[in-house]
Enzyme design. Sequence first.
Site, PDB file in Angstrom:
ATOM      1  N   ARG A  19      -7.486  59.269  -0.192  1.00 20.70           N
ATOM      2  CA  ARG A  19      -7.291  58.486   0.913  1.00 20.70           C
ATOM      3  C   ARG A  19      -7.694  57.053   0.930  1.00 20.70           C
ATOM      4  O   ARG A  19      -8.297  56.295   1.838  1.00 20.70           O
ATOM      5  CB  ARG A  19      -8.219  58.877   2.095  1.00 20.70           C
ATOM      6  CG  ARG A  19      -7.627  60.332   2.690  1.00 20.70           C
ATOM      7  CD  ARG A  19      -6.593  60.016   3.602  1.00 20.70           C
ATOM      8  NE  ARG A  19      -5.596  61.197   3.731  1.00 20.70           N
ATOM      9  CZ  ARG A  19      -5.785  62.125   4.889  1.00 20.70           C
ATOM     10  NH1 ARG A  19      -6.433  61.868   5.712  1.00 20.70           N
ATOM     11  NH2 ARG A  19      -5.103  63.160   4.799  1.00 20.70           N
ATOM     12  N   ARG A  78      -7.392  54.522   6.988  1.00 19.68           N
ATOM     13  CA  ARG A  78      -7.561  53.623   8.123  1.00 19.68           C
ATOM     14  C   ARG A  78      -8.864  52.838   7.782  1.00 19.68           C
ATOM     15  O   ARG A  78      -9.239  52.275   8.671  1.00 19.68           O
ATOM     16  CB  ARG A  78      -7.534  54.694   9.241  1.00 19.68           C
ATOM     17  CG  ARG A  78      -6.390  54.899   9.749  1.00 19.68           C
ATOM     18  CD  ARG A  78      -6.297  56.001  10.936  1.00 19.68           C
ATOM     19  NE  ARG A  78      -6.799  57.423  10.327  1.00 19.68           N
ATOM     20  CZ  ARG A  78      -7.087  58.270  11.046  1.00 19.68           C
ATOM     21  NH1 ARG A  78      -7.004  58.230  12.298  1.00 19.68           N
ATOM     22  NH2 ARG A  78      -7.466  59.587  10.581  1.00 19.68           N
ATOM     23  N   ARG A 116       0.060  49.565  10.219  1.00 24.33           N
ATOM     24  CA  ARG A 116       0.407  50.911  10.741  1.00 24.33           C
ATOM     25  C   ARG A 116       0.780  51.001  12.182  1.00 24.33           C
ATOM     26  O   ARG A 116       1.222  51.852  12.941  1.00 24.33           O
ATOM     27  CB  ARG A 116      -0.434  52.008  10.483  1.00 24.33           C
ATOM     28  CG  ARG A 116      -0.472  52.692   8.830  1.00 24.33           C
ATOM     29  CD  ARG A 116       0.459  53.893   8.876  1.00 24.33           C
ATOM     30  NE  ARG A 116      -0.039  54.862   9.806  1.00 24.33           N
ATOM     31  CZ  ARG A 116       0.555  55.522  10.649  1.00 24.33           C
ATOM     32  NH1 ARG A 116       1.646  54.894  11.320  1.00 24.33           N
ATOM     33  NH2 ARG A 116       0.083  56.448  11.516  1.00 24.33           N
ATOM     34  N   ASP A 127       2.575  62.179   2.561  1.00 19.90           N
ATOM     35  CA  ASP A 127       1.692  63.182   3.384  1.00 19.90           C
ATOM     36  C   ASP A 127       2.173  64.423   2.718  1.00 19.90           C
ATOM     37  O   ASP A 127       3.422  64.910   2.321  1.00 19.90           O
ATOM     38  CB  ASP A 127       1.721  63.194   4.865  1.00 19.90           C
ATOM     39  CG  ASP A 127       0.421  64.005   5.471  1.00 19.90           C
ATOM     40  OD1 ASP A 127      -0.567  63.392   5.549  1.00 19.90           O
ATOM     41  OD2 ASP A 127       0.635  65.168   5.674  1.00 19.90           O
ATOM     42  N   TYR A 143      -1.010  75.408   7.498  1.00 19.70           N
ATOM     43  CA  TYR A 143      -0.585  74.547   8.649  1.00 19.70           C
ATOM     44  C   TYR A 143       0.759  74.993   9.325  1.00 19.70           C
ATOM     45  O   TYR A 143       0.795  75.030  10.373  1.00 19.70           O
ATOM     46  CB  TYR A 143      -0.026  73.127   8.200  1.00 19.70           C
ATOM     47  CG  TYR A 143      -1.192  72.168   7.799  1.00 19.70           C
ATOM     48  CD1 TYR A 143      -2.141  71.553   8.798  1.00 19.70           C
ATOM     49  CD2 TYR A 143      -1.743  71.985   6.456  1.00 19.70           C
ATOM     50  CE1 TYR A 143      -3.001  70.767   8.629  1.00 19.70           C
ATOM     51  CE2 TYR A 143      -2.654  71.105   6.294  1.00 19.70           C
ATOM     52  CZ  TYR A 143      -3.529  70.391   7.366  1.00 19.70           C
ATOM     53  OH  TYR A 143      -4.597  69.741   7.095  1.00 19.70           O
TER      54      TYR A 143
HETATM   55  O1  1CP Z   1      -4.489  57.067  -0.101  1.00 21.54           O
HETATM   56  C1  1CP Z   1      -4.193  58.453  -0.086  1.00 21.54           C
HETATM   57  O2  1CP Z   1      -4.883  59.333  -0.219  1.00 21.54           O
HETATM   58  C2  1CP Z   1      -2.884  58.142   1.042  1.00 21.54           C
HETATM   59  C3  1CP Z   1      -1.954  59.286   0.942  1.00 21.54           C
HETATM   60  C4  1CP Z   1      -2.290  60.730   1.773  1.00 21.54           C
HETATM   61  C5  1CP Z   1      -2.680  61.872   0.907  1.00 21.54           C
HETATM   62  C6  1CP Z   1      -2.696  62.295  -0.486  1.00 21.54           C
HETATM   63  C7  1CP Z   1      -2.129  60.849   3.058  1.00 21.54           C
HETATM   64  C8  1CP Z   1      -2.046  59.950   4.056  1.00 21.54           C
HETATM   65  N1  1CP Z   1      -2.265  62.151   3.153  1.00 21.54           N
HETATM   66  C9  1CP Z   1      -2.444  62.714   2.039  1.00 21.54           C
HETATM   67  C10 1CP Z   1      -2.785  64.351   1.787  1.00 21.54           C
HETATM   68  C11 1CP Z   1      -3.041  65.242   2.843  1.00 21.54           C
HETATM   69  N2  1CP Z   1      -2.479  65.097   4.248  1.00 21.54           N
HETATM   70  C12 1CP Z   1      -3.852  66.356   2.802  1.00 21.54           C
HETATM   71  C13 1CP Z   1      -4.614  66.690   1.251  1.00 21.54           C
HETATM   72  C14 1CP Z   1      -5.875  65.910   1.347  1.00 21.54           C
HETATM   73  C15 1CP Z   1      -6.834  66.308   1.979  1.00 21.54           C
HETATM   74  O3  1CP Z   1      -7.573  67.238   2.089  1.00 21.54           O
HETATM   75  O4  1CP Z   1      -7.384  65.449   2.820  1.00 21.54           O
HETATM   76  C16 1CP Z   1      -4.109  66.791   3.862  1.00 21.54           C
HETATM   77  C17 1CP Z   1      -4.893  68.166   4.301  1.00 21.54           C
HETATM   78  C18 1CP Z   1      -3.240  66.295   4.773  1.00 21.54           C
HETATM   79  C19 1CP Z   1      -2.690  66.552   6.330  1.00 21.54           C
HETATM   80  C20 1CP Z   1      -3.456  65.591   7.333  1.00 21.54           C
HETATM   81  N3  1CP Z   1      -2.630  64.528   7.361  1.00 21.54           N
HETATM   82  C21 1CP Z   1      -4.308  65.211   8.032  1.00 21.54           C
HETATM   83  C22 1CP Z   1      -5.564  66.512   8.150  1.00 21.54           C
HETATM   84  C23 1CP Z   1      -5.388  67.199   9.291  1.00 21.54           C
HETATM   85  C24 1CP Z   1      -6.469  68.308   9.680  1.00 21.54           C
HETATM   86  O5  1CP Z   1      -7.334  68.298  10.428  1.00 21.54           O
HETATM   87  O6  1CP Z   1      -6.165  69.481   9.032  1.00 21.54           O
HETATM   88  C25 1CP Z   1      -4.261  64.240   8.639  1.00 21.54           C
HETATM   89  C26 1CP Z   1      -5.362  63.642   9.491  1.00 21.54           C
HETATM   90  C27 1CP Z   1      -3.115  63.704   8.249  1.00 21.54           C
HETATM   91  C28 1CP Z   1      -2.640  62.111   8.452  1.00 21.54           C
HETATM   92  C29 1CP Z   1      -2.840  61.181   7.418  1.00 21.54           C
HETATM   93  N4  1CP Z   1      -2.291  61.271   6.289  1.00 21.54           N
HETATM   94  C30 1CP Z   1      -2.467  60.225   5.415  1.00 21.54           C
HETATM   95  C31 1CP Z   1      -3.337  59.506   6.220  1.00 21.54           C
HETATM   96  C32 1CP Z   1      -3.834  57.902   5.875  1.00 21.54           C
HETATM   97  C33 1CP Z   1      -3.392  60.022   7.613  1.00 21.54           C
HETATM   98  C34 1CP Z   1      -4.292  59.447   8.695  1.00 21.54           C
HETATM   99  C35 1CP Z   1      -3.317  58.906   9.816  1.00 21.54           C
HETATM  100  C36 1CP Z   1      -2.656  57.680   9.997  1.00 21.54           C
HETATM  101  O7  1CP Z   1      -3.116  56.966   9.232  1.00 21.54           O
HETATM  102  O8  1CP Z   1      -2.286  57.193  11.001  1.00 21.54           O
END
Ligand code: 1CP
Length: 378
Positions: A48, A52, A61, A97, A175
């Site tokens: 990540r 944010r 964003r 994602d 999911y």
């Molecule tokens: O730098 C980076 O890592 C950005 C790219 C990235 C990656 C590798 C994002 C952007 N998401 C992911 C993978 C991802 N997405 C995972 C695997 C990594 C981990 O375990 O965290 C998972 C489980 C998700 C699912 C997801 N997407 C969640 C978790 C939800 C939950 O409660 O289970 C969330 C909050 C997101 C949204 C998301 N994806 C990425 C960002 C920066 C965000 C935040 C939202 C936003 O920016 O508006």
Amino acid sequence: MFFHPCTSYHIILFSVSSPKDFPQLKNDTFLRAARGEETEHVPVWCMRQAGRYLPEFREFRAGKDFFDTCRSPEACCELTLQPLRRFPFDAAIIFSDILVVPQAMGMDVQMVAGKGPTFPEPLKEPEDLQRLQVKVDVEKELGYVFKAITLTRHKIEGKVPLIGFTGAPWTLMSYMIEGGGSNTHSKAKRWLYRHPEASHMLLKMLTDVVVEYLLGQVAAGAQALQVFESHAGILGPVQFKDFSLPYLRDIARRVKDKLKEKGQDVPMIVFAKDAHYGLEDLSQSYYEVVGLDWTIDPRSARERTGGRVSLQGNMDPCALYSPKECISDIVRKMLEGFGTRGYIANLGHGLYPDMDPENVGTFVEAVHQHSIQMNKQV
Ligand code: 1CP
């Protein structure tokens, strides 16, 4: 905006027709460490890192739908590059994602503010598998990710390698059944106990899509691949061996076999969060690198993986709330535990939105400085 739309169109066309014309890689520390080779310093990146905690990320964003952003190659490129402008990371991970895969299989996924990813119509019973695409046209459904990778490979100018990624089948399945984040994952685990055959059917469908998806990412320019099994910890050792490990292995084996046919090879990282019990197995699963969460002691991880793989991780993300001097000390101890060879520094999970970017800089600098010092002493 940072990017001119006409230029991007040109670059995408150019790079798809001749992907080998990517700028030469200047810093291959991450790739060498992944292969267990010696490096001047320990490479470092953060899960990540495009997120944010960066004000420029929040600004970019603002007001845009999350998955619309994922579908814009220019936006993904910009968000991937943002952290590299601030910190000397040794790798970049493409902004995207894991949930784009269920979308490609025909499921609706929305990012709901304050709630996270949401599936309005999750899978409830095995009959619901019929709602999924039987044969997914990965190029058509996920071509936007490939375009983002190709564009970013050009725009990164060879500064550091670009990592592509996917969610692992069990994490994606959970999911798709839960309909979003969950503490217990009890709906998805119910399937494992009650509908094991349908569960395997779904996991197999996901594996097939993931293999093609990863191969497409490499063809587009990804120089390493990470597979996120973020929900491994909710499975016990028995279910992990049954419903996660075989698919993780199948993915790495099939991707590697296909790449070999083309004379290609990219390092693959498996990150199975909280799967302590699976460490020995994961280190014998065709991946070059095993990613670790912060609950595993570095020395014991080295012992249990027996030098078969490189390791990645595993500082507690919350250690970044410490004062700067403490961060440096925590990093030094972590490096002493892992050693500087066959090691990629990272956090044990992603950065949180309230983290201070300055402390991220302190973390990166501490990894570089301490590891250079340690290498001198050997
Ligand atoms: O730098 C980076 O890592 C950005 C790219 C990235 C990656 C590798 C994002 C952007 N998401 C992911 C993978 C991802 N997405 C995972 C695997 C990594 C981990 O375990 O965290 C998972 C489980 C998700 C699912 C997801 N997407 C969640 C978790 C939800 C939950 O409660 O289970 C969330 C909050 C997101 C949204 C998301 N994806 C990425 C960002 C920066 C965000 C935040 C939202 C936003 O920016 O508006």
